[in-house]
Design a protein around this motif. Structure first.
Motif, short mmCIF file in Angstrom:
data_model
loop_
_atom_site.label_atom_id
_atom_site.label_comp_id
_atom_site.label_asym_id
_atom_site.label_seq_id
_atom_site.Cartn_x
_atom_site.Cartn_y
_atom_site.Cartn_z
N THR A 105 0.83 -1.20 0.00
CA THR A 105 0.00 0.00 0.00
C THR A 105 0.87 1.26 0.00
O THR A 105 2.07 1.21 0.31
CB THR A 105 -0.90 0.06 1.25
N LYS A 139 -6.80 9.92 0.41
CA LYS A 139 -7.72 8.81 0.06
C LYS A 139 -6.97 7.57 -0.43
O LYS A 139 -7.55 6.52 -0.61
CB LYS A 139 -8.69 9.27 -1.03
N LYS A 140 -5.68 7.72 -0.70
CA LYS A 140 -4.93 6.60 -1.27
C LYS A 140 -4.13 5.83 -0.22
O LYS A 140 -3.32 4.97 -0.56
CB LYS A 140 -3.95 7.13 -2.35
N TYR A 141 -4.38 6.11 1.04
CA TYR A 141 -3.61 5.51 2.14
C TYR A 141 -3.44 4.00 1.97
O TYR A 141 -2.34 3.46 2.12
CB TYR A 141 -4.31 5.83 3.46
N THR A 143 -4.23 2.15 -0.75
CA THR A 143 -4.22 1.69 -2.15
C THR A 143 -2.86 1.08 -2.50
O THR A 143 -1.82 1.66 -2.16
CB THR A 143 -4.47 2.91 -3.09
N GLU A 147 -1.58 0.58 -8.36
CA GLU A 147 -2.84 1.13 -8.89
C GLU A 147 -2.81 2.65 -9.01
O GLU A 147 -3.81 3.27 -9.36
CB GLU A 147 -4.01 0.71 -7.97
N LEU A 148 -1.70 3.26 -8.72
CA LEU A 148 -1.61 4.72 -8.75
C LEU A 148 -1.20 5.23 -10.13
O LEU A 148 -0.50 4.54 -10.87
CB LEU A 148 -0.57 5.21 -7.74
N GLU A 152 0.69 10.29 -8.95
CA GLU A 152 0.48 9.86 -7.57
C GLU A 152 1.70 9.09 -7.06
O GLU A 152 2.14 9.29 -5.92
CB GLU A 152 -0.78 8.98 -7.49
#
Ligand code: ADP
Length: 253
Positions: A105, A139-141, A143, A147-148, A152
């Motif tokens: 993540t 919001k990407k904590y 993810t 997928e970025l 990002e």
């Protein structure tokens, strides 16, 4: 040979540094450069001028063929492989090859630099959330990095570089994949880090980053420094907050 001891305020010292990539690409030739504690320096030049190579020498991703490379008082060219972690703890790197762990993540990727410095889990979580917030990535904590988008990923690599409050921050084209608003978020973070005493070197060909600043700008042309070192030192902005002098990392406030 000079008998003078190096000033403790010198954070980056290059003397007549050259780098050749096999078989015969002369990436840097006789580069001499001094950067003092608390400076922000913009390293500019056309694509292929040697900017990334210079940053990679400072963090010992590449080794110089000739000359002296000293970073935070460490003789980088002579540093044994097993001691490289000592250098890396002082230097935060946000380079173009983001080197994120794709299946982990965003939070895990940022936590890594703090875990190796034995930071407490509570600190790590707080710092990670703070950086993600500042970089508009909250919001990407959770993810996975794979997928970025590239922009990002770039910001995550910047957050990772800053996470452990390094004394020296090296950023290679930090605005490369970012729009102007997001670039401004990144530059705000850099300036804040600098105000806490960090020394920052930013390689970029994005004029908007340095056009309106009073910070020192140095230019590489075909692997050679265009600005004379003495002249460059005089042109430099005054060192920032020197309160962190003597600390092994720039302290959080
Ligand atoms: P910049 O960051 O200014 O674009 P680089 O440091 O990436 O410049 O490259 C300087 C020169 O070294 C270029 O001619 C480039 O093609 C070459 N170069 C960079 N990395 C390598 C490598 N790993 N192997 C061979 N040549 C390289």
């Amino acid at each position: 040979m000079s008998q003078e001891l190096p000033s403790p305020d010198v954070m980056i010292d290059l003397i007549k540094v050259s780098k050749v990539y096999p078989p015969d690409v002369q990436a840097l030739t006789d580069v001499s450069l001094t950067v003092r504690r608390g400076e922000i320096v913009f390293l500019t030049g056309m694509s292929g001028a040697g900017k990334s190579t210079l940053l990679r020498l400072l963090s010992r991703i590449e080794k110089a063929d000739k000359g002296l490379v000293e970073v935070a008082g460490i003789d980088v060219t002579k540093l044994p492989q097993r001691q490289i972690h000592v250098l890396r703890r002082k230097v935060g790197m946000a380079y173009q090859d983001f080197k994120l762990l794709p299946e982990r993540t965003v939070a895990d990727n940022i936590a890594i630099s703090m875990e190796v410095a034995y930071r407490a889990p509570v600190f790590i979580e707080k710092r990670t959330r703070e950086l993600l917030d500042r970089l508009d990535l909250a919001k990407k904590y959770a993810t996975p990095a794979e997928e970025l988008s590239r922009g990002e990923q770039q910001r995550v690599s910047i957050a990772r570089a800053l996470a452990n409050f390094p004394e020296i921050l090296l950023a290679d084209e930090p605005s490369g994949n970012l729009d102007p608003q997001t670039t401004a978020l990144v530059m705000d973070l850099f300036h804040e880090h600098n105000r806490k005493g960090a020394t920052i070197m930013i390689a970029t060909h994005d004029r908007s980053l340095y056009q309106a600043t009073s910070h020192r700008m140095i230019e590489l042309r075909f692997g050679r420094l265009r600005t004379e070192p003495a002249e460059a030192a005089d042109n430099g902005a005054p060192p920032g907050d020197t309160a962190a002098a003597g600390l092994t990392a720039v302290e959080e406030v």
